[in-house]
Design an enzyme around this catalytic site. Structure first.
Site, PDB file in Angstrom:
ATOM      1  NE  ARG A 110      -2.822  -7.322  -4.315  1.00 45.43           N
ATOM      2  CZ  ARG A 110      -3.647  -7.471  -3.296  1.00 45.43           C
ATOM      3  NH1 ARG A 110      -3.178  -7.867  -2.127  1.00 45.43           N
ATOM      4  NH2 ARG A 110      -4.940  -7.259  -3.429  1.00 45.43           N
TER       5      ARG A 110
ATOM      6  CB  SER B 146      -4.576  -6.392   4.620  1.00 48.84           C
ATOM      7  OG  SER B 146      -4.239  -5.147   4.088  1.00 48.84           O
TER       8      SER B 146
ATOM      9  CE  LYS C 105     -14.402  -6.153   2.442  1.00 51.72           C
ATOM     10  NZ  LYS C 105     -13.247  -5.512   1.791  1.00 51.72           N
TER      11      LYS C 105
ATOM     12  CG  HIS D 122      -1.920  -1.034   1.354  1.00 50.29           C
ATOM     13  ND1 HIS D 122      -2.121  -1.769   2.503  1.00 50.29           N
ATOM     14  CD2 HIS D 122      -2.828  -1.496   0.450  1.00 50.29           C
ATOM     15  CE1 HIS D 122      -3.112  -2.624   2.308  1.00 50.29           C
ATOM     16  NE2 HIS D 122      -3.554  -2.494   1.076  1.00 50.29           N
TER      17      HIS D 122
HETATM   18  P1  ADP Z   1      -9.657  -3.840  -0.747  1.00 50.63           P
HETATM   19  O1  ADP Z   1     -10.420  -4.357   0.431  1.00 50.63           O
HETATM   20  O2  ADP Z   1     -10.298  -2.726  -1.495  1.00 50.63           O
HETATM   21  O3  ADP Z   1      -9.033  -4.890  -1.629  1.00 50.63           O
HETATM   22  P2  ADP Z   1      -6.995  -3.406   0.225  1.00 50.63           P
HETATM   23  O4  ADP Z   1      -6.674  -2.621   1.424  1.00 50.63           O
HETATM   24  O5  ADP Z   1      -6.720  -4.846   0.266  1.00 50.63           O
HETATM   25  O6  ADP Z   1      -8.485  -3.076  -0.055  1.00 50.63           O
HETATM   26  O7  ADP Z   1      -6.275  -2.801  -1.044  1.00 50.63           O
HETATM   27  C1  ADP Z   1      -6.503  -1.505  -1.495  1.00 50.63           C
HETATM   28  C2  ADP Z   1      -5.873  -1.344  -2.862  1.00 50.63           C
HETATM   29  O8  ADP Z   1      -4.483  -1.586  -2.778  1.00 50.63           O
HETATM   30  C3  ADP Z   1      -6.388  -2.298  -3.925  1.00 50.63           C
HETATM   31  O9  ADP Z   1      -6.363  -1.616  -5.170  1.00 50.63           O
HETATM   32  C4  ADP Z   1      -5.368  -3.399  -3.921  1.00 50.63           C
HETATM   33  O10 ADP Z   1      -5.314  -4.062  -5.166  1.00 50.63           O
HETATM   34  C5  ADP Z   1      -4.107  -2.619  -3.661  1.00 50.63           C
HETATM   35  N1  ADP Z   1      -3.076  -3.426  -3.026  1.00 50.63           N
HETATM   36  C6  ADP Z   1      -3.202  -4.229  -1.961  1.00 50.63           C
HETATM   37  N2  ADP Z   1      -2.022  -4.826  -1.654  1.00 50.63           N
HETATM   38  C7  ADP Z   1      -1.131  -4.363  -2.572  1.00 50.63           C
HETATM   39  C8  ADP Z   1       0.257  -4.617  -2.831  1.00 50.63           C
HETATM   40  N3  ADP Z   1       0.957  -5.476  -2.090  1.00 50.63           N
HETATM   41  N4  ADP Z   1       0.853  -3.982  -3.861  1.00 50.63           N
HETATM   42  C9  ADP Z   1       0.132  -3.124  -4.634  1.00 50.63           C
HETATM   43  N5  ADP Z   1      -1.171  -2.852  -4.465  1.00 50.63           N
HETATM   44  C10 ADP Z   1      -1.808  -3.459  -3.449  1.00 50.63           C
END
Ligand code: ADP
Length: 165
Positions: free
Chosen positions: A94, A132, A45, A18
């Site tokens: 990803r 996450s 969630k 992130h």
């Molecule tokens: P969501 O619940 O919307 O998937 P996340 O917090 O998991 O929320 O992710 C938010 C955004 O960040 C999404 O666009 C996700 O694809 C991106 N993202 C999550 N992990 C990574 C990572 N390791 N590298 C790049 N982008 C990421």
């Protein structure tokens, strides 16, 4: 028109993946633009961290970027975008699975609000496996997550698991 970008997500918790997207999106927004990192406040969630905790976590970690601010939203991202004058939606991608999913969402957003374009930033190779949920899973079993997330988040994870959540 100056860029007003939003990077939405759950950030439960924030990972280095992130933070890499935030750094790159902050550069895209530029000195005269803004990047709003928007925490999805969705209690259905059952997140590990409350929206407030996730906002605090992000605020601390993005202090070095003058054009980045942190907010939270519930409901439709497109309503948040309309209300805040957002013209760019940032998503990180990803894998091909992420791409498939994000393409559908981007189409839906485009249909709901024509004022913003969605852009995908490819994940840095170092973080392409990072999510996450992996951080929660490993940290919850006392595993080392130092290569996945900063110390401040590790401290909050320790506290959270000590509380017995
Ligand atoms: P969501 O619940 O919307 O998937 P996340 O917090 O998991 O929320 O992710 C938010 C955004 O960040 C999404 O666009 C996700 O694809 C991106 N993202 C999550 N992990 C990574 C990572 N390791 N590298 C790049 N982008 C990421």
């Amino acid at each position: 028109m100056p860029v007003c970008a939003v990077y939405p997500g759950s950030f439960d918790p924030v990972t280095y993946g992130h933070l890499d997207i935030i750094r790159r999106a902050s550069r895209i927004a530029g000195a005269d633009g803004r990047l709003i990192v928007a925490v999805l406040d969705n209690s259905e969630k059952k997140p590990l961290f409350s929206a407030g905790e996730r906002q605090d976590m992000l605020a601390g970690l993005t202090r070095e970027f003058p054009n980045v601010e942190v907010a939270s939203f519930s409901g439709l991202l497109t309503d948040f975008a309309r209300e805040n004058g957002v013209n760019l939606i940032i998503r990180g991608v990803r894998s091909s699975a992420d791409y498939e999913y994000e393409s559908v969402i981007a189409k839906v957003y485009g249909g709901l609000y024509g004022g913003a374009e969605t852009v995908f930033l490819p994940a840095d190779g170092r973080y392409a496996y990072l999510s996450s949920s992996v951080v929660r899973e490993v940290a919850g079993k006392n595993g080392d997550v130092a290569h996945m997330t900063p110390q401040s988040v590790i401290g909050m994870l320790r506290e959270k698991f000590r509380e017995g959540k």
